[in-house]
Design an enzyme around this catalytic site. Structure first.
Site, PDB file in Angstrom:
ATOM      1  N   GLY A 165      -1.554   4.424   3.377  1.00 47.98           N
ATOM      2  CA  GLY A 165      -1.412   3.127   2.748  1.00 47.98           C
ATOM      3  C   GLY A 165      -1.695   1.935   3.625  1.00 47.98           C
ATOM      4  O   GLY A 165      -2.269   0.930   3.161  1.00 47.98           O
ATOM      5  N   ARG A 171       9.927   1.004   4.419  1.00 41.35           N
ATOM      6  CA  ARG A 171       8.456   0.946   4.512  1.00 41.35           C
ATOM      7  C   ARG A 171       7.843   0.941   3.117  1.00 41.35           C
ATOM      8  O   ARG A 171       8.238   1.691   2.236  1.00 41.35           O
ATOM      9  CB  ARG A 171       7.932   2.144   5.306  1.00 41.35           C
ATOM     10  CG  ARG A 171       6.399   2.209   5.417  1.00 41.35           C
ATOM     11  CD  ARG A 171       5.789   3.109   4.374  1.00 41.35           C
ATOM     12  NE  ARG A 171       4.335   3.288   4.553  1.00 41.35           N
ATOM     13  CZ  ARG A 171       3.546   3.898   3.684  1.00 41.35           C
ATOM     14  NH1 ARG A 171       4.049   4.401   2.570  1.00 41.35           N
ATOM     15  NH2 ARG A 171       2.246   4.023   3.921  1.00 41.35           N
ATOM     16  N   VAL A 172       6.865   0.081   2.904  1.00 40.38           N
ATOM     17  CA  VAL A 172       6.123   0.021   1.654  1.00 40.38           C
ATOM     18  C   VAL A 172       4.647   0.206   1.964  1.00 40.38           C
ATOM     19  O   VAL A 172       4.109  -0.440   2.867  1.00 40.38           O
ATOM     20  CB  VAL A 172       6.337  -1.322   0.932  1.00 40.38           C
ATOM     21  CG1 VAL A 172       5.458  -1.412  -0.310  1.00 40.38           C
ATOM     22  CG2 VAL A 172       7.804  -1.499   0.559  1.00 40.38           C
ATOM     23  N   THR A 203       0.307  11.290  -3.457  1.00 33.79           N
ATOM     24  CA  THR A 203       0.490  10.224  -4.418  1.00 33.79           C
ATOM     25  C   THR A 203      -0.242  10.600  -5.701  1.00 33.79           C
ATOM     26  O   THR A 203      -1.246  11.295  -5.668  1.00 33.79           O
ATOM     27  CB  THR A 203      -0.107   8.924  -3.841  1.00 33.79           C
ATOM     28  OG1 THR A 203       0.618   8.566  -2.677  1.00 33.79           O
ATOM     29  CG2 THR A 203      -0.057   7.789  -4.842  1.00 33.79           C
ATOM     30  N   THR A 235      -5.299   6.307  -3.207  1.00 35.84           N
ATOM     31  CA  THR A 235      -4.370   7.224  -2.563  1.00 35.84           C
ATOM     32  C   THR A 235      -4.806   7.413  -1.110  1.00 35.84           C
ATOM     33  O   THR A 235      -5.983   7.245  -0.789  1.00 35.84           O
ATOM     34  CB  THR A 235      -4.342   8.599  -3.278  1.00 35.84           C
ATOM     35  OG1 THR A 235      -3.478   9.492  -2.572  1.00 35.84           O
ATOM     36  CG2 THR A 235      -5.725   9.232  -3.363  1.00 35.84           C
ATOM     37  N   GLY A 236      -3.862   7.755  -0.242  1.00 32.49           N
ATOM     38  CA  GLY A 236      -4.198   7.956   1.163  1.00 32.49           C
ATOM     39  C   GLY A 236      -3.210   7.260   2.072  1.00 32.49           C
ATOM     40  O   GLY A 236      -2.071   6.973   1.693  1.00 32.49           O
ATOM     41  N   ASP A 290       0.559   1.098   0.152  1.00 36.42           N
ATOM     42  CA  ASP A 290      -0.385   0.418  -0.732  1.00 36.42           C
ATOM     43  C   ASP A 290      -0.035   0.517  -2.202  1.00 36.42           C
ATOM     44  O   ASP A 290      -0.363  -0.387  -2.992  1.00 36.42           O
ATOM     45  CB  ASP A 290      -1.785   1.005  -0.531  1.00 36.42           C
ATOM     46  CG  ASP A 290      -1.860   2.455  -1.013  1.00 36.42           C
ATOM     47  OD1 ASP A 290      -2.549   2.726  -2.020  1.00 36.42           O
ATOM     48  OD2 ASP A 290      -1.227   3.318  -0.387  1.00 36.42           O
TER      49      ASP A 290
END
Length: 307
Positions: free
Chosen positions: A225, A200-201, A172, A222-223, A203
Site C-alpha cells: 500500500g 497503520r493505514v 486484499t 492491491t499490493g 492504500d
C-alpha cells in the site's frame, strides 16, 4: 459490453498449494456479482455483495482471515464508491465481519467520506451492524504467521508481496462492476499488511489509491500500500483511460509506472464499457472476470494464464 465485473483476490507470491483456494474464491465472487448484474441489480449493490462474499472467505486478507498487527489485533480498511463520486471508507475498524458494509453505510447515511478506528466502530454500532469477537476474525494461519514474524530479527512488510515465505492465504480483495444502466462501482477491502504497526493505514481506503471510479472507468488496486499511495495508482490508471488508452493498456502502464517510480509491488483491475484490464508485477495475482459479451467466467493467477 452491456454489463460486467472483474474481481481480484490480492497480488503477492501465492504458493502452489493455495492457488486453488484463491481461484475458487475469486470465481465464486465473480459469479455472484455477474448473476446479480444480469438480473438488473445496481453496480453498487453487486460490488458490495461481491466483496462481502470474499470477506467471509478465510483464504483472503479481508474480514475473516485478516492479518494481525504487532499487538496481535485485527484492524481492517475498506472503500466503496460510485461513478457519481459517492464514496464511503473505513480505516482501522475492528470486530466486524464486513468492513465494506460499514463503508457503504457511511456513503449512504452520512455526509462524511471516511471514519477511522473507534469512531468507525461507534458508527457501526449505531447502524446496528453486528459486532463479533476478535477471535472470530482470526484463522490459525495468521496466528502462526504472527509468531513466526515476531521471531525474525528483521522483517519488512513489503517482503510479503514478493517471496519472503510460502504460507497460505493473503490478499486484499476488490471488484469493479458495470451494470445495465451503465453505472460503474468499485469496492475494496483488506486486513492490511502482516505485523503492521497499530494504526497503520494502507492504500485500500484512500480515494485515488486503493480505488477510483468515474463514468469512464473503475479501478481497484492491491499490493504494498505505501507504494501504491505514492503514485496514486488508481487515479493514474483513470488518467491513462482519459488519454485514450484501453483498460488493458492503462493497467499495464500503471503497473510499469509503479515499478519505475517507486520500485513498487502490486496489481490493479480496470473495467469500463469498452473492456477489462488487469496487470501486476508480483509473482501472482488471483483474478476473475466476465462480461455480457462472454459465455463464461475467465480466471487466472499468473499473467496470460487463464483457467
Amino acid at each position: 459490453m452491456e454489463f460486467g465485473v472483474i474481481v481480484h483476490g490480492g497480488a503477492w507470491d501465492i504458493p502452489d498449494d493455495a492457488v486453488e483456494n484463491h481461484l475458487c474464491g475469486v470465481r465464486a465472487a465473480c459469479k455472484l456479482a455477474y448473476d446479480l448484474l444480469e438480473d438488473g441489480t445496481s453496480a453498487i449493490d453487486a460490488a458490495e455483495a461481491c466483496v462481502r462474499l470474499m470477506e467471509q472467505d478465510p483464504t483472503f486478507d479481508a474480514g475473516k482471515g485478516s492479518f494481525v498487527n504487532q499487538l496481535g489485533e485485527v484492524e481492517m480498511d475498506a472503500i466503496i464508491a460510485t461513478d457519481e463520486y459517492r464514496i464511503g471508507s473505513v480505516c482501522g475498524i475492528q470486530n466486524v465481519f464486513h468492513p465494506i458494509s460499514v463503508a457503504r453505510k457511511i456513503m449512504d447515511t452520512t455526509k462524511h467520506v471516511m471514519l477511522v478506528g473507534e469512531g468507525a466502530n461507534i458508527f457501526a454500532r449505531e447502524q446496528q451492524i453486528p459486532e463479533c469477537n476478535p477471535e472470530d476474525l482470526l484463522v490459525g494461519r495468521e496466528l502462526q504467521r504472527y509468531h513466526a514474524i515476531k521471531e525474525m530479527k528483521h522483517f519488512e512488510p513489503k517482503e510479503a508481496f514478493g517471496s519472503y515465505q510460502k504460507t497460505n492465504g493473503m490478499g486484499t480483495v476488490g471488484c469493479v462492476c458495470l451494470d445495465k444502466s451503465h453505472n460503474i462501482a468499485i469496492a475494496v477491502s483488506t486486513g492490511g499488511t502482516p505485523f503492521k504497526r497499530p494504526g497503520r493505514v494502507g492504500d485500500t481506503p484512500l480515494w485515488g489509491s486503493g480505488g477510483y471510479v468515474e463514468s469512464i472507468g473503475g479501478v481497484a488496486a492491491t499490493g504494498y500500500g505505501e507504494d501504491l499511495m505514492r503514485v496514486m495508482i488508481s487515479r493514474q490508471s483513470i488518467d491513462f483511460i482519459r488519454k485514450g488508452y484501453s483498460p488493458q493498456e492503462a493497467a499495464d502502464l500503471a503497473i510499469t509506472l509503479l515499478g519505475e517510480k517507486v520500485n513498487g509491488l502490486g496489481g490493479i483491475i480496470i473495467l469500463n464499457e469498452k473492456g477489462i484490464g488487469f496487470s501486476f508485477n508480483t509473482p501472482r495475482m488471483a483474478y476473475a472476470f466476465r462480461s455480457s459479451d462472454d459465455d463464461s467466467i475467465s480466471s487466472g493467477i499468473n499473467l496470460n494464464n487463464d483457467n
